[in-house]
Scaffold this motif. Structure first.
Motif, mmCIF file in Angstrom:
data_model
loop_
_atom_site.group_PDB
_atom_site.id
_atom_site.type_symbol
_atom_site.label_atom_id
_atom_site.label_comp_id
_atom_site.label_asym_id
_atom_site.label_seq_id
_atom_site.Cartn_x
_atom_site.Cartn_y
_atom_site.Cartn_z
ATOM 1 N N ASP A 1 0.867 -1.166 0.000
ATOM 2 C CA ASP A 1 0.000 0.000 0.000
ATOM 3 C C ASP A 1 0.912 1.225 0.000
ATOM 4 O OD1 ASP A 1 -1.489 -2.184 0.636
ATOM 5 O OD2 ASP A 1 -2.409 -1.355 2.433
ATOM 6 N N LYS B 1 1.651 1.987 -7.207
ATOM 7 C CA LYS B 1 1.445 1.088 -8.343
ATOM 8 C C LYS B 1 0.202 1.441 -9.148
ATOM 9 C CE LYS B 1 -0.750 -2.103 -5.332
ATOM 10 N NZ LYS B 1 -2.001 -1.359 -5.576
ATOM 11 N N THR B 2 -0.808 2.022 -8.486
ATOM 12 C CA THR B 2 -2.032 2.389 -9.200
ATOM 13 C C THR B 2 -1.737 3.487 -10.226
ATOM 14 O OG1 THR B 2 -3.259 1.792 -7.223
ATOM 15 C CG2 THR B 2 -4.447 3.085 -8.866
ATOM 16 N N GLU C 1 -7.648 -5.214 -8.769
ATOM 17 C CA GLU C 1 -8.159 -6.196 -7.816
ATOM 18 C C GLU C 1 -7.967 -5.673 -6.403
ATOM 19 O OE1 GLU C 1 -7.514 -10.111 -7.225
ATOM 20 O OE2 GLU C 1 -7.390 -10.702 -9.297
ATOM 21 N N PRO C 2 -8.816 -5.980 -5.456
ATOM 22 C CA PRO C 2 -10.105 -6.633 -5.679
ATOM 23 C C PRO C 2 -11.052 -5.664 -6.370
ATOM 24 C CG PRO C 2 -9.881 -5.980 -3.376
ATOM 25 C CD PRO C 2 -8.581 -5.680 -4.041
ATOM 26 N N ARG D 1 -15.403 -6.627 -2.990
ATOM 27 C CA ARG D 1 -14.408 -5.697 -2.450
ATOM 28 C C ARG D 1 -14.985 -4.914 -1.271
ATOM 29 N NH1 ARG D 1 -10.006 -2.515 -4.441
ATOM 30 N NH2 ARG D 1 -9.858 -0.602 -3.262
ATOM 31 N N TYR E 1 -11.265 -12.825 -1.614
ATOM 32 C CA TYR E 1 -10.361 -12.278 -2.630
ATOM 33 C C TYR E 1 -10.322 -13.213 -3.841
ATOM 34 C CZ TYR E 1 -8.299 -8.571 0.284
ATOM 35 O OH TYR E 1 -8.093 -7.450 1.029
ATOM 36 N N ARG F 1 -11.561 -12.707 -7.677
ATOM 37 C CA ARG F 1 -10.596 -12.970 -8.754
ATOM 38 C C ARG F 1 -11.187 -13.900 -9.808
ATOM 39 N NH1 ARG F 1 -6.320 -14.188 -5.609
ATOM 40 N NH2 ARG F 1 -6.194 -11.928 -5.525
ATOM 41 N N ARG G 1 -2.750 -5.315 -8.964
ATOM 42 C CA ARG G 1 -2.844 -6.485 -8.070
ATOM 43 C C ARG G 1 -3.479 -7.685 -8.767
ATOM 44 N NH1 ARG G 1 -1.130 -5.394 -3.208
ATOM 45 N NH2 ARG G 1 -1.439 -3.373 -2.231
ATOM 46 N N SER H 1 -0.966 -11.046 -4.721
ATOM 47 C CA SER H 1 -1.360 -10.299 -3.516
ATOM 48 C C SER H 1 -1.887 -11.245 -2.434
ATOM 49 C CB SER H 1 -2.458 -9.271 -3.839
ATOM 50 O OG SER H 1 -1.932 -8.138 -4.484
ATOM 51 N N THR H 2 -2.629 -12.262 -2.860
ATOM 52 C CA THR H 2 -3.160 -13.222 -1.879
ATOM 53 C C THR H 2 -2.023 -14.011 -1.237
ATOM 54 O OG1 THR H 2 -5.266 -13.403 -3.043
ATOM 55 C CG2 THR H 2 -4.697 -15.216 -1.579
ATOM 56 N N TYR I 1 -0.115 -11.254 1.059
ATOM 57 C CA TYR I 1 -0.827 -10.724 2.233
ATOM 58 C C TYR I 1 -1.422 -11.823 3.119
ATOM 59 C CZ TYR I 1 -0.369 -5.993 0.447
ATOM 60 O OH TYR I 1 0.145 -4.799 0.029
ATOM 61 N N GLN I 2 -2.196 -12.744 2.483
ATOM 62 C CA GLN I 2 -2.828 -13.783 3.298
ATOM 63 C C GLN I 2 -1.857 -14.924 3.604
ATOM 64 O OE1 GLN I 2 -4.841 -12.072 0.785
ATOM 65 N NE2 GLN I 2 -5.446 -11.016 2.659
ATOM 66 N N LYS J 1 1.197 6.732 2.422
ATOM 67 C CA LYS J 1 -0.247 6.518 2.457
ATOM 68 C C LYS J 1 -0.902 7.543 3.388
ATOM 69 C CE LYS J 1 -3.609 3.307 1.626
ATOM 70 N NZ LYS J 1 -3.945 2.696 0.395
HETATM 71 P P1 TYD Z 1 -5.827 -1.867 -3.153
HETATM 72 O O1 TYD Z 1 -7.171 -1.433 -3.565
HETATM 73 O O2 TYD Z 1 -4.859 -2.194 -4.230
HETATM 74 O O3 TYD Z 1 -5.249 -0.737 -2.195
HETATM 75 P P2 TYD Z 1 -3.809 -0.109 -2.173
HETATM 76 O O4 TYD Z 1 -3.865 1.047 -3.105
HETATM 77 O O5 TYD Z 1 -3.693 0.304 -0.748
HETATM 78 O O6 TYD Z 1 -2.837 -1.132 -2.575
HETATM 79 O O7 TYD Z 1 -5.927 -3.133 -2.203
HETATM 80 C C1 TYD Z 1 -6.682 -3.089 -1.044
HETATM 81 C C2 TYD Z 1 -6.073 -3.993 0.000
HETATM 82 O O8 TYD Z 1 -6.363 -5.353 -0.300
HETATM 83 C C3 TYD Z 1 -4.569 -3.879 0.112
HETATM 84 O O9 TYD Z 1 -4.246 -3.591 1.444
HETATM 85 C C4 TYD Z 1 -4.065 -5.261 -0.236
HETATM 86 C C5 TYD Z 1 -5.234 -6.146 0.030
HETATM 87 N N1 TYD Z 1 -5.291 -7.410 -0.742
HETATM 88 C C6 TYD Z 1 -5.062 -8.608 -0.094
HETATM 89 O O10 TYD Z 1 -4.800 -8.635 1.116
HETATM 90 N N2 TYD Z 1 -5.158 -9.782 -0.797
HETATM 91 C C7 TYD Z 1 -5.473 -9.814 -2.122
HETATM 92 O O11 TYD Z 1 -5.560 -10.903 -2.725
HETATM 93 C C8 TYD Z 1 -5.698 -8.549 -2.793
HETATM 94 C C9 TYD Z 1 -6.040 -8.537 -4.244
HETATM 95 C C10 TYD Z 1 -5.594 -7.375 -2.063
#
Ligand code: TYD
Length: 208
Positions: free
Chosen positions: A11, A15-16, A38-39, A49, A69, A73, A95, A99-100, A103-104, A145
């Motif tokens: 975050d 990247k966006t 994504e999401p 989302r 998530y 997807r 993403r 990301s999964t 993060y997860q 952020k």
């Molecule tokens: P996102 O909208 O890309 O926000 P940011 O601009 O902060 O990156 O993603 C929202 C949150 O979702 C971000 O903290 C990452 C999380 N995320 C996961 O935990 N697992 C996933 O599979 C995806 C796609 C996102």
């Protein structure tokens, strides 16, 4: 010609912005592009989302989160990404499945092999051709952020975000043909230049 590009990063890595700049650049070059995130990305995925990110659902379990998530997807792959690739478009996705895992999996500690199996099921095995990891040190990302200093709650989360970052770097190392790690502390234009150079190489390979 089809090309599936994903952008990953913590975050606040920018990247966006980079995804949008890349999509605009490709369109100007006369290439048909699908730029999505994504999401989200489809009506159903955006609804999922909202469920995931809603503060109302603070008791969501880690497993539920991973499955939501993945459900989002599965929908975006079926409804948007596969049709776009079949129509020979370049897909730029902010993403994706990594990301999964980051993060997860690495972050929350869910079983990585289980997550890989779920991901394969959700995506039908669709893996990006190219994945950019926009790397910024954890504290920089959090500060960006928040547009300033980190707070005490952020401090508690730093260890989690460090695990996420380490996970990304490990995945990038394990699959160097797909991953490109970019130093996200550079100016926006420099990051974009490096992304474009790499994308141009891929386009050339595909005879574009
Ligand atoms: P996102 O909208 O890309 O926000 P940011 O601009 O902060 O990156 O993603 C929202 C949150 O979702 C971000 O903290 C990452 C999380 N995320 C996961 O935990 N697992 C996933 O599979 C995806 C796609 C996102």
């Amino acid at each position: 010609m089809s090309l599936f590009i994903t952008l990953e990063g913590p975050d606040g890595s920018g990247k966006t912005t980079q995804a949008r700049l890349l999509a605009g650049y490709l369109e100007n070059r006369g290439i048909a592009v699908l730029c999505t995130r994504e999401p989200g990305g489809t009506k159903l995925s955006e609804q999922i989302r909202e469920v995931i990110l809603s503060k109302v659902n603070h008791s969501i379990s880690d497993e539920t989160e991973a499955l939501l998530y993945s459900a989002a997807r599965a929908q975006i792959v079926a409804e948007l990404i596969r049709p776009a690739l079949a129509a020979a478009k370049v897909v730029v996705c902010d993403r994706y499945a990594d990301s999964t895992l980051a993060y997860q999996g690495y972050g929350l500690g869910l079983d990585l092999d289980a997550l890989r199996t779920i991901t394969r099921f959700a995506t039908g095995g669709l893996v990006p051709d190219l994945t950019f990891y926009i790397d910024v040190p954890v504290k920089d990302g959090i500060a960006r952020k928040r547009h300033g200093e980190t707070n005490r709650l952020d401090e508690k989360n730093i260890a989690y975000h460090e695990r996420v970052r380490d996970g990304y770097l490990e995945m990038a190392k394990a699959e160097p043909a797909r991953w490109v790690v970019i130093d996200g502390t550079q100016p926006v234009g420099e990051v974009q230049k490096q992304i474009r150079n790499r994308v141009e190489l891929e386009l050339k390979k595909r005879g574009f």
